[in-house]
Design a protein around this motif. Structure first.
Motif, short mmCIF file in Angstrom:
data_model
loop_
_atom_site.label_atom_id
_atom_site.label_comp_id
_atom_site.label_asym_id
_atom_site.label_seq_id
_atom_site.Cartn_x
_atom_site.Cartn_y
_atom_site.Cartn_z
N LYS A 378 -33.61 -33.27 -29.08
CA LYS A 378 -34.79 -32.43 -28.90
C LYS A 378 -34.58 -31.03 -29.45
N VAL A 379 -33.32 -30.67 -29.71
CA VAL A 379 -32.98 -29.37 -30.27
C VAL A 379 -32.09 -29.58 -31.48
N GLU A 380 -31.88 -28.52 -32.26
CA GLU A 380 -31.11 -28.64 -33.49
C GLU A 380 -29.65 -29.01 -33.24
N LEU A 381 -29.02 -28.37 -32.26
CA LEU A 381 -27.61 -28.61 -31.98
C LEU A 381 -27.44 -28.96 -30.50
N PRO A 382 -27.69 -30.20 -30.12
CA PRO A 382 -27.61 -30.59 -28.71
C PRO A 382 -26.18 -30.56 -28.18
N GLU A 383 -26.03 -30.06 -26.96
CA GLU A 383 -24.72 -30.03 -26.31
C GLU A 383 -24.71 -30.88 -25.04
N MET A 384 -25.89 -31.08 -24.43
CA MET A 384 -25.99 -31.81 -23.17
C MET A 384 -26.89 -33.03 -23.34
N ILE A 385 -26.67 -34.01 -22.49
CA ILE A 385 -27.44 -35.24 -22.60
C ILE A 385 -28.91 -34.99 -22.31
N SER A 386 -29.23 -33.95 -21.54
CA SER A 386 -30.63 -33.63 -21.24
C SER A 386 -31.37 -33.13 -22.48
N GLN A 387 -30.64 -32.82 -23.56
CA GLN A 387 -31.27 -32.36 -24.79
C GLN A 387 -31.57 -33.50 -25.75
N PHE A 388 -31.49 -34.73 -25.24
CA PHE A 388 -31.87 -35.92 -26.00
C PHE A 388 -33.02 -36.61 -25.28
N ARG A 389 -33.87 -37.27 -26.04
CA ARG A 389 -34.91 -38.10 -25.44
C ARG A 389 -34.76 -39.52 -25.97
N PRO A 390 -34.91 -40.51 -25.11
CA PRO A 390 -34.75 -41.89 -25.55
C PRO A 390 -36.04 -42.44 -26.16
N ILE A 391 -35.93 -43.18 -27.22
CA ILE A 391 -37.07 -43.92 -27.76
C ILE A 391 -36.68 -45.39 -27.86
N SER A 392 -37.67 -46.24 -27.80
CA SER A 392 -37.43 -47.68 -27.86
C SER A 392 -37.85 -48.23 -29.22
N LEU A 393 -36.94 -48.91 -29.87
CA LEU A 393 -37.27 -49.59 -31.12
C LEU A 393 -37.56 -51.06 -30.79
N CYS A 394 -38.83 -51.36 -30.62
CA CYS A 394 -39.24 -52.72 -30.26
C CYS A 394 -39.38 -53.57 -31.52
N ASN A 395 -39.33 -54.87 -31.32
CA ASN A 395 -39.59 -55.79 -32.43
C ASN A 395 -41.03 -55.59 -32.90
N VAL A 396 -41.26 -55.70 -34.20
CA VAL A 396 -42.58 -55.45 -34.77
C VAL A 396 -43.61 -56.43 -34.20
N ILE A 397 -43.23 -57.64 -33.96
CA ILE A 397 -44.18 -58.62 -33.44
C ILE A 397 -44.61 -58.26 -32.02
N TYR A 398 -43.70 -57.72 -31.22
CA TYR A 398 -44.05 -57.21 -29.89
C TYR A 398 -44.90 -55.96 -30.01
N ARG A 399 -44.57 -55.11 -30.99
CA ARG A 399 -45.32 -53.88 -31.23
C ARG A 399 -46.77 -54.20 -31.60
N ALA A 400 -46.97 -55.26 -32.38
CA ALA A 400 -48.32 -55.65 -32.77
C ALA A 400 -49.13 -56.11 -31.56
N ALA A 401 -48.50 -56.89 -30.68
CA ALA A 401 -49.18 -57.34 -29.47
C ALA A 401 -49.55 -56.15 -28.58
N SER A 402 -48.64 -55.20 -28.46
CA SER A 402 -48.90 -54.00 -27.66
C SER A 402 -50.04 -53.19 -28.25
N LYS A 403 -50.07 -53.12 -29.59
CA LYS A 403 -51.12 -52.35 -30.26
C LYS A 403 -52.49 -52.99 -30.04
N CYS A 404 -52.56 -54.31 -29.99
CA CYS A 404 -53.83 -54.99 -29.70
C CYS A 404 -54.36 -54.56 -28.33
N ILE A 405 -53.46 -54.51 -27.35
CA ILE A 405 -53.86 -54.11 -26.00
C ILE A 405 -54.26 -52.63 -25.98
#
Length: 439
Positions: A378-405
């Protein structure tokens, strides 16, 4: 200096450069950074890329009292592209300031940690090659006795393995020497003084167009929006930037809650898991007797309920797949959106049947729900774990189903969210580093 550096190849420069490049490399003193532009121009023109580092941000201090205290990161390491190719895992470790006004810095050319084995991600550059298209068609047209969802999962797994084998055997045939190509085109362009020589020049261009497109696709998929061409061909500086960016995303060390630096693999893993386990664990005690009827929640009318409940169609699924950007990162199955878009004529019947089976029955194949969790700074030079945010890389086929909803919910969501729920407003949270919610 440029002439001197050009005589040494590969080149690595380490030490006190007595120059701050960015504002985040300095604490205290004047906010004006003298000489940064000239230094950056010099570094880019050589070109040199900075090695990533772990440890304290600042490597120099004037050690004066609080009102006059200045901390800066003056000690760094730069390397040329060919040096980075020789030592792709090199990184710098900043040690603590102690007796001297400069902190020691240590260069390591070997990997700090063993790279995790990542699942193969299908390359877009090879998908339009006749050999790959024939391979995909052969596997996809093979008969299967499984249900639609299981059949799709098995075929995708077979295709990924087959493409990986082909790429490993043939990739070296498609690697190009960009400097040689640029030189040849410059020569043929200079010789184009009449219609005959001009035709030869155009013929020369056409002879490499296909291979150039393949390399263009290769780097575009990896660099995402960072991708740029310089005069039609990628430069060595771009490649070094891509490699440097890849190394910067690695986590070499982090501070724990007590401010101590953690660098071992096991301690880093425990720190990350502990932080997010705590973050995503509710601290609210359930009353046990509270029901939805007791809450003041907006209600959907009958028309809205009927709209949300109606079965999904094949056109919904197709729109979901083609509304994705082709080079978006794939999930654990390794297939980017480009694969589905390019081979839709071949696979649409099976894919549509599988996705609709989930959407209209609610039964989700377990493999579709597999996800890669990636930590984004989340910042240029992170030092602590709180300075990161998690994102999920889902399978595209699951992503398509989610996008329909999500696209269907978009039609009714305005009436069931509060004015302060800005998480549902596109782009509203981008400036604050939160997730950008889209439908």
């Amino acid at each position: 200096m440029k002439a001197l550096c050009s005589s040494y190849s590969p080149l690595c420069m380490i030490g006190d450069f007595n120059q701050v490049e960015h504002h985040y490399d300095k604490l205290g003193g004047s906010s004006n950074i003298t000489g940064w532009k000239s230094f950056l121009d010099w570094r880019i023109n050589i070109p040199l890329s900075e090695l990533p580092y772990s440890g304290p941000n600042f490597t120099w201090a004037n050690k004066r009292n609080s009102s006059s205290l200045i901390l800066e990161r003056l000690d760094r390491c730069y390397a040329s592209q060919d040096w980075n190719l020789l030592f792709p895992d090199a990184y710098l470790k900043n040690l603590n300031l102690f007796l001297s006004d400069h902190a020691p810095i240590v260069l390591s050319t070997s990997a700090k940690v063993k790279k995790p084995k990542r699942p193969y991600r299908v390359d877009n550059w090879c998908l339009e090659l006749p050999a790959i298209q024939a391979l995909i068609s052969s596997i996809w047209n093979s008969s299967s006795l499984c249900n639609a969802a299981t059949s799709v999962s098995l075929k995708l797994a077979k295709i990924r393995s087959a493409i990986l084998k082909w790429v490993l055997e043939n990739r070296h045939h498609f690697m190009l020497d960009w400097s040689l190509i640029s030189k040849d085109l410059s020569v043929s362009a200079a010789l184009a003084q009449d219609s005959s020589s001009a035709f030869d020049h155009i013929t020369n261009i056409r002879s490499i167009e296909h291979d150039v497109y393949i390399q263009h696709s290769f780097w575009k998929q990896r660099a995402k929006s960072e991708f740029r061409f310089n005069d039609g061909l990628p430069t060595s500086y771009f490649f070094s930037r891509s490699k440097a960016r890849e190394k910067r995303l690695r986590i070499f060390a982090l501070k724990d809650d007590m401010g101590n630096w953690i660098s071992s693999d096991m301690d880093l893993s425990n720190l990350i898991v502990s932080h997010f386990t705590c973050l995503f664990t509710s601290s609210t005690q359930s009353t046990g007797s509270l029901t939805l009827q007791d809450l003041s929640i907006p209600q959907l009318d009958g028309f809205q309920q009927d709209y949300l409940s109606r079965p999904f169609s094949a056109s919904d699924v197709e729109y979901a797949f083609f509304s994705m950007k082709p080079n978006k990162s794939p999930g654990p199955d390794g297939f980017p959106p480009r694969f589905y878009q390019l081979f839709w004529g071949l696979i649409k019947e099976d894919i549509t049947s599988a996705v609709l089976s989930f959407l209209n029955s609610g039964i989700l194949p377990p493999a579709w729900n597999n996800t890669h969790v990636v930590l984004i700074p989340k910042v240029e030079l992170p030092e602590m774990i709180s300075q990161f945010r998690p994102i999920s890389l889902c399978n595209v086929i699951y992503r398509a189903a989610s996008k329909c909803i999500a696209l269907r919910l978009k039609k009714v969501i305005d009436g069931i969210i509060g004015q302060n729920q800005n998480a549902f407003v596109p782009d509203a949270n981008r400036d604050w580093g939160f997730r950008d919610t889209r439908f």
